[in-house]
Scaffold this motif. Structure first.
Motif, PDB file in Angstrom:
ATOM      1  N   LEU A 178       0.693  -1.215   0.044  1.00 57.48           N
ATOM      2  CA  LEU A 178      -0.093  -0.070   0.161  1.00 57.48           C
ATOM      3  C   LEU A 178       0.983   1.264   0.033  1.00 57.48           C
ATOM      4  CD1 LEU A 178      -2.963  -1.069   2.530  1.00 57.48           C
ATOM      5  CD2 LEU A 178      -2.760  -0.893   0.074  1.00 57.48           C
ATOM      6  N   GLY A 179       1.994   1.188   0.783  1.00 56.51           N
ATOM      7  CA  GLY A 179       3.013   2.359   0.751  1.00 56.51           C
ATOM      8  C   GLY A 179       3.342   2.720  -0.814  1.00 56.51           C
ATOM      9  N   SER A 180       4.038   1.586  -1.383  1.00 59.30           N
ATOM     10  CA  SER A 180       4.343   1.844  -2.766  1.00 59.30           C
ATOM     11  C   SER A 180       3.414   2.013  -3.809  1.00 59.30           C
ATOM     12  CB  SER A 180       4.882   0.331  -3.162  1.00 59.30           C
ATOM     13  OG  SER A 180       6.012  -0.149  -2.482  1.00 59.30           O
ATOM     14  N   MET A 181       2.115   1.570  -3.480  1.00 53.04           N
ATOM     15  CA  MET A 181       0.931   2.149  -4.183  1.00 53.04           C
ATOM     16  C   MET A 181       0.722   3.381  -4.213  1.00 53.04           C
ATOM     17  SD  MET A 181      -2.971   0.328  -4.293  1.00 53.04           S
ATOM     18  CE  MET A 181      -3.325   0.879  -2.768  1.00 53.04           C
ATOM     19  N   PHE A 182       0.561   3.800  -2.871  1.00 53.45           N
ATOM     20  CA  PHE A 182       0.129   5.279  -2.580  1.00 53.45           C
ATOM     21  C   PHE A 182       1.179   6.177  -3.075  1.00 53.45           C
ATOM     22  CE2 PHE A 182      -0.530   8.817   0.505  1.00 53.45           C
ATOM     23  CZ  PHE A 182      -1.714   9.120   0.205  1.00 53.45           C
ATOM     24  N   SER A 183       2.506   5.842  -3.027  1.00 52.18           N
ATOM     25  CA  SER A 183       3.444   6.664  -3.694  1.00 52.18           C
ATOM     26  C   SER A 183       3.267   7.036  -5.032  1.00 52.18           C
ATOM     27  CB  SER A 183       4.706   6.009  -3.641  1.00 52.18           C
ATOM     28  OG  SER A 183       5.854   6.685  -4.175  1.00 52.18           O
ATOM     29  N   VAL A 311       0.682   5.995 -12.111  1.00 52.19           N
ATOM     30  CA  VAL A 311      -0.611   5.137 -11.625  1.00 52.19           C
ATOM     31  C   VAL A 311      -0.619   3.593 -11.955  1.00 52.19           C
ATOM     32  CG1 VAL A 311      -2.967   5.150 -11.681  1.00 52.19           C
ATOM     33  CG2 VAL A 311      -1.784   7.049 -11.362  1.00 52.19           C
ATOM     34  N   LEU A 312      -0.458   3.065 -13.087  1.00 53.53           N
ATOM     35  CA  LEU A 312      -0.666   1.780 -13.712  1.00 53.53           C
ATOM     36  C   LEU A 312       0.160   0.838 -12.923  1.00 53.53           C
ATOM     37  CD1 LEU A 312      -0.529   2.160 -17.604  1.00 53.53           C
ATOM     38  CD2 LEU A 312      -2.614   1.675 -16.060  1.00 53.53           C
ATOM     39  N   PRO A 313       1.600   1.236 -12.416  1.00 57.64           N
ATOM     40  CA  PRO A 313       2.060   0.189 -11.723  1.00 57.64           C
ATOM     41  C   PRO A 313       1.619   0.001 -10.245  1.00 57.64           C
ATOM     42  CG  PRO A 313       3.841   1.617 -12.775  1.00 57.64           C
ATOM     43  CD  PRO A 313       2.423   2.227 -12.959  1.00 57.64           C
ATOM     44  N   THR A 314       0.717   0.744  -9.820  1.00 55.52           N
ATOM     45  CA  THR A 314       0.200   0.587  -8.577  1.00 55.52           C
ATOM     46  C   THR A 314      -0.766  -0.474  -8.461  1.00 55.52           C
ATOM     47  OG1 THR A 314      -1.912   2.129  -9.000  1.00 55.52           O
ATOM     48  CG2 THR A 314       0.356   3.207  -8.226  1.00 55.52           C
ATOM     49  N   PHE A 315      -1.137  -1.101  -9.267  1.00 50.68           N
ATOM     50  CA  PHE A 315      -2.088  -2.206  -9.369  1.00 50.68           C
ATOM     51  C   PHE A 315      -1.125  -3.370  -9.034  1.00 50.68           C
ATOM     52  CE2 PHE A 315      -4.416   0.632 -12.205  1.00 50.68           C
ATOM     53  CZ  PHE A 315      -5.654   0.744 -11.376  1.00 50.68           C
ATOM     54  N   VAL A 316       0.136  -3.364  -9.351  1.00 50.17           N
ATOM     55  CA  VAL A 316       1.073  -4.361  -8.861  1.00 50.17           C
ATOM     56  C   VAL A 316       0.936  -4.439  -7.369  1.00 50.17           C
ATOM     57  CG1 VAL A 316       3.414  -5.176  -8.785  1.00 50.17           C
ATOM     58  CG2 VAL A 316       2.429  -4.037 -10.832  1.00 50.17           C
ATOM     59  N   ASN A 317       1.280  -3.140  -6.755  1.00 50.48           N
ATOM     60  CA  ASN A 317       1.131  -3.047  -5.297  1.00 50.48           C
ATOM     61  C   ASN A 317      -0.168  -3.313  -4.717  1.00 50.48           C
ATOM     62  OD1 ASN A 317       2.706  -0.398  -6.031  1.00 50.48           O
ATOM     63  ND2 ASN A 317       3.779  -2.041  -5.288  1.00 50.48           N
ATOM     64  N   LEU A 318      -1.488  -3.120  -5.296  1.00 47.33           N
ATOM     65  CA  LEU A 318      -2.773  -3.258  -4.863  1.00 47.33           C
ATOM     66  C   LEU A 318      -2.844  -4.764  -4.742  1.00 47.33           C
ATOM     67  CD1 LEU A 318      -5.561  -2.315  -4.020  1.00 47.33           C
ATOM     68  CD2 LEU A 318      -6.009  -2.502  -6.328  1.00 47.33           C
ATOM     69  N   LEU A 319      -2.561  -5.508  -5.853  1.00 42.67           N
ATOM     70  CA  LEU A 319      -2.733  -7.117  -5.960  1.00 42.67           C
ATOM     71  C   LEU A 319      -1.670  -7.721  -4.664  1.00 42.67           C
ATOM     72  CD1 LEU A 319      -2.994  -7.513  -9.800  1.00 42.67           C
ATOM     73  CD2 LEU A 319      -4.604  -8.120  -8.020  1.00 42.67           C
ATOM     74  N   PHE A 365       1.502  -6.745 -19.212  1.00 43.97           N
ATOM     75  CA  PHE A 365       0.730  -6.538 -18.004  1.00 43.97           C
ATOM     76  C   PHE A 365       0.333  -7.610 -17.002  1.00 43.97           C
ATOM     77  CE2 PHE A 365      -0.111  -2.385 -20.340  1.00 43.97           C
ATOM     78  CZ  PHE A 365      -0.090  -1.340 -19.372  1.00 43.97           C
ATOM     79  N   PHE A 366      -0.048  -8.447 -17.758  1.00 42.86           N
ATOM     80  CA  PHE A 366      -0.401  -9.760 -16.877  1.00 42.86           C
ATOM     81  C   PHE A 366       0.644 -10.258 -16.194  1.00 42.86           C
ATOM     82  CE2 PHE A 366      -1.094 -14.379 -16.444  1.00 42.86           C
ATOM     83  CZ  PHE A 366      -2.351 -14.341 -15.991  1.00 42.86           C
ATOM     84  N   SER A 367       1.706 -10.163 -16.774  1.00 40.22           N
ATOM     85  CA  SER A 367       3.192 -10.811 -16.100  1.00 40.22           C
ATOM     86  C   SER A 367       3.457  -9.864 -14.716  1.00 40.22           C
ATOM     87  CB  SER A 367       4.144 -10.774 -16.997  1.00 40.22           C
ATOM     88  OG  SER A 367       4.075 -11.799 -18.020  1.00 40.22           O
ATOM     89  N   PHE A 368       3.475  -8.595 -14.888  1.00 36.05           N
ATOM     90  CA  PHE A 368       3.770  -7.758 -13.770  1.00 36.05           C
ATOM     91  C   PHE A 368       2.545  -7.847 -12.760  1.00 36.05           C
ATOM     92  CE2 PHE A 368       6.650  -5.569 -16.784  1.00 36.05           C
ATOM     93  CZ  PHE A 368       7.576  -5.267 -15.904  1.00 36.05           C
ATOM     94  N   TYR A 369       1.381  -7.739 -13.107  1.00 33.69           N
ATOM     95  CA  TYR A 369       0.394  -8.058 -12.066  1.00 33.69           C
ATOM     96  C   TYR A 369       0.236  -9.197 -11.444  1.00 33.69           C
ATOM     97  CZ  TYR A 369      -1.292  -3.467 -14.263  1.00 33.69           C
ATOM     98  OH  TYR A 369      -1.532  -2.170 -14.504  1.00 33.69           O
ATOM     99  N   VAL A 370       0.158 -10.259 -12.231  1.00 34.01           N
ATOM    100  CA  VAL A 370       0.079 -11.577 -11.634  1.00 34.01           C
ATOM    101  C   VAL A 370       1.455 -11.966 -10.738  1.00 34.01           C
ATOM    102  CG1 VAL A 370      -0.470 -14.107 -11.875  1.00 34.01           C
ATOM    103  CG2 VAL A 370      -1.968 -12.369 -13.047  1.00 34.01           C
ATOM    104  N   GLY A 371       2.644 -12.269 -11.651  1.00 26.27           N
ATOM    105  CA  GLY A 371       3.799 -12.471 -11.106  1.00 26.27           C
ATOM    106  C   GLY A 371       4.341 -11.833 -10.145  1.00 26.27           C
ATOM    107  N   GLY A 372       4.257 -10.399 -10.568  1.00 25.34           N
ATOM    108  CA  GLY A 372       4.992  -9.310  -9.524  1.00 25.34           C
ATOM    109  C   GLY A 372       3.868  -8.868  -8.310  1.00 25.34           C
ATOM    110  N   GLY A 373       2.718  -9.050  -8.767  1.00 29.15           N
ATOM    111  CA  GLY A 373       1.803  -8.582  -7.698  1.00 29.15           C
ATOM    112  C   GLY A 373       1.403 -10.082  -6.725  1.00 29.15           C
ATOM    113  N   ILE A 374       0.556 -10.765  -7.090  1.00 30.77           N
ATOM    114  CA  ILE A 374       0.082 -11.770  -6.606  1.00 30.77           C
ATOM    115  C   ILE A 374       1.045 -12.895  -5.956  1.00 30.77           C
ATOM    116  CG2 ILE A 374      -1.582 -13.702  -6.657  1.00 30.77           C
ATOM    117  CD1 ILE A 374      -3.137 -12.134  -8.705  1.00 30.77           C
ATOM    118  N   GLY A 375       1.907 -13.317  -7.127  1.00 36.11           N
ATOM    119  CA  GLY A 375       2.996 -14.248  -6.634  1.00 36.11           C
ATOM    120  C   GLY A 375       4.080 -13.697  -5.826  1.00 36.11           C
TER     121      GLY A 375
END
Length: 525
Positions: A178-183, A311-319, A365-375
């Protein structure tokens, strides 16, 4: 029939209980009240403090893509060198800072005091004129932020039982994401609304706002943070509650003793130290790429605006925030090896896709969000919870292991990315993503080794059995004897749910979330 009893009749219900039931009815009212006080004091401050740490840590990259590179006349690889300065000092401060944090008389005041130092240094970052100025300040920030992660996890592991720790560690770790996302949101807003106000660029306002947010958190810490159970009684606890906080912990959950050379010798002589350090080195290197989505988006400009780049990279942090919470929660009922294999599998898939690189943007986008976020989001909190539990019988060794993980992990963070992820090779990083594949596989292999070796014993060699099974006839579970009051009630029931023994939710029959003997495992498994 009560709601809790009804939910205990099915696996889905037990999962739901594990996620949302933080104060189970089987606990005495006094203990539930104490848990609530601990959550309101330790968890609130820890989450806010961790949020600010990663807000500052992410601000550098967000400032870099929002005008700082041009205003400071920085060289292409300076972003790497800012991180080198930060993490070199971060490494130097790890073990000494964490050992100080383990002192009961100092623990209540240590992190809140450092919070003030972080705020002052963050204000200084807003006034830098050259890259050299930023090198110095980033090094100071890194040194004083050294005990934030492992130190807070050490505190959590000192107050909470095993089943309580996982879900709370997941919520606390959400502060990272959340800190990374809010940044990202903060930088986008600062660039749009504050750029040029009082002659300051938007990226400078980012650091000012960060410092303003940090100071009140220090006040909260001085007021409520309790330190360790052996520390002076907090003002909001009665004598009975403070004693209960110590008495409720299992017998093998020891408090810190003297620090001396014997602690180092004892800890280094056990396999757990070596395994955990190797795991964390792999973790640090395998997930380095997760913060570089913005560099790919910047390389695609003007396809993506400055606001979109932030803004777009913040969804990595949200996930990552969601997965860290849910991952550690499910880790209380799903074996660690299954959770970590799934998480590493997602990271492995993402790094393979990004190694190929010439793929549709949607797949990136899928790789950053799913691998970098969820995984990647769930690996670290589950790992540190497992270490906390496995080494709970040796608090000095536990502090040394955690500090060493951070120290040696970030030792490699300082120099390896200069070869694997140099900024000049952005955004496809031809050496970085293939290296991440190797580190991901190595991380998984060492973790499986650690889980296997400590599946039925603690770091200090004692048994870590949660419950003991007695004889069962056929597929029936006649009785399960409780040995550790920290085991969740819905894992201790001796009755079948829809014809399935409760213990069957642990597939291996010999391993629970801690890599230990399964809680509630029937003897016929």
């Amino acid at each position: 029939m009560g709601i809790e009893s009804f939910l205990n009749q099915s696996l889905a219900g037990r999962v739901l209980l594990e996620v949302f039931n933080w104060y189970p009815s089987h606990l005495p009212q006094a203990e539930r009240k104490l848990l609530l006080k601990l959550d309101r004091s330790i968890l609130v401050f820890a989450c806010l403090s961790f949020f600010c740490k990663f807000l500052d840590q992410s601000n550098i990259t967000n400032a870099w893509v929002s005008g700082m590179e041009e205003e400071l006349h920085a060289q292409p690889n300076d972003l790497n060198y800012y991180n080198v300065a930060y993490y070199t000092a971060y490494v130097v401060g790890q073990i000494p800072m964490l050992l100080i944090q383990s002192r009961p008389s100092i623990a209540p005041y240590w992190l809140p005091s450092l919070e003030i130092v972080w705020a002052i240094l963050t204000f200084c970052e807003s006034q830098v004129k050259t890259s050299r100025d930023l090198y110095i300040i980033r090094a100071l920030v890194g040194f004083f932020e050294a005990p934030s992660f492992a130190g807070t996890h050490f505190i959590l592991g000192s107050w909470y039982k095993k089943d309580e720790l996982y879900k709370r560690a997941g919520v606390w770790f959400m502060g990272n994401s959340l800190g990374s996302m809010f940044s990202g949101y903060l930088q986008a807003a600062a660039y749009t609304n504050l750029n040029g106000v009082h002659g300051l660029s938007g990226w400078r306002w980012l650091f000012i706002i960060d410092g303003v947010i940090t100071l009140p958190i220090a006040i909260i810490g001085f007021t409520f943070f309790p330190g360790l159970p052996a520390s002076k009684r907090p003002w909001y606890m009665t004598e009975e509650e403070h004693q209960l906080a110590k008495d409720r912990l299992p017998a093998d959950h020891k408090q810190a003793g003297p620090l001396n050379f014997d602690v180092i010798k004892r800890t280094l002589s056990k396999p757990l130290w070596w395994i955990c350090v190797a795991i964390y080195v792999g973790l640090i290197q395998s997930s380095y790429w997760t913060g570089y989505m913005s560099l790919w988006l910047k390389a695609e400009a003007p396809k993506y605006t400055v606001q979109m780049i932030n803004v777009l990279p913040t969804f990595v942090n949200l996930l990552a925030a969601a997965s860290s919470w849910l991952g550690t929660t499910f880790a209380a009922i799903v074996p660690t090896w299954i959770m970590m294999t799934g998480a590493n599998g997602l990271v492995l898939f993402a790094t393979i896709v990004l190694t190929v690189w010439n793929v549709p943007d949607g797949l990136k986008f899928f790789s950053f969000y799913v691998g970098g976020g969820i995984g990647a989001g769930m690996i670290s909190p589950i790992l540190y919870s497992w270490v906390n539990v496995t080494a709970r019988g040796d608090p000095e060794g536990r502090a040394l292991i955690m500090g060493s993980m951070m120290t040696f992990g970030y030792c490699t963070y300082v120099w390896v990315p200069l070869f694997t992820f140099p900024t000049v090779e952005a955004p496809n990083f031809p050496h970085g993503y293939p290296a991440s594949i190797g580190f991901t596989v190595g991380l998984w292999a060492f973790l499986m080794l650690g889980i296997f070796m400590y599946r039925n014993k603690n770091h200090d060699g004692t048994s870590n059995l949660i419950v003991k099974d007695e004889e069962a006839s056929g597929s029936d579970v006649n009785s399960i004897t409780k040995e550790d009051s920290s085991a969740p009630s819905h894992l201790l029931t001796s009755e079948k749910a829809h014809g399935i023994p409760v213990g069957d939710i642990v597939p291996l029959g010999k391993e629970d979330v801690f890599g230990a003997e399964a809680a509630g495992t029937a003897s016929n498994i």
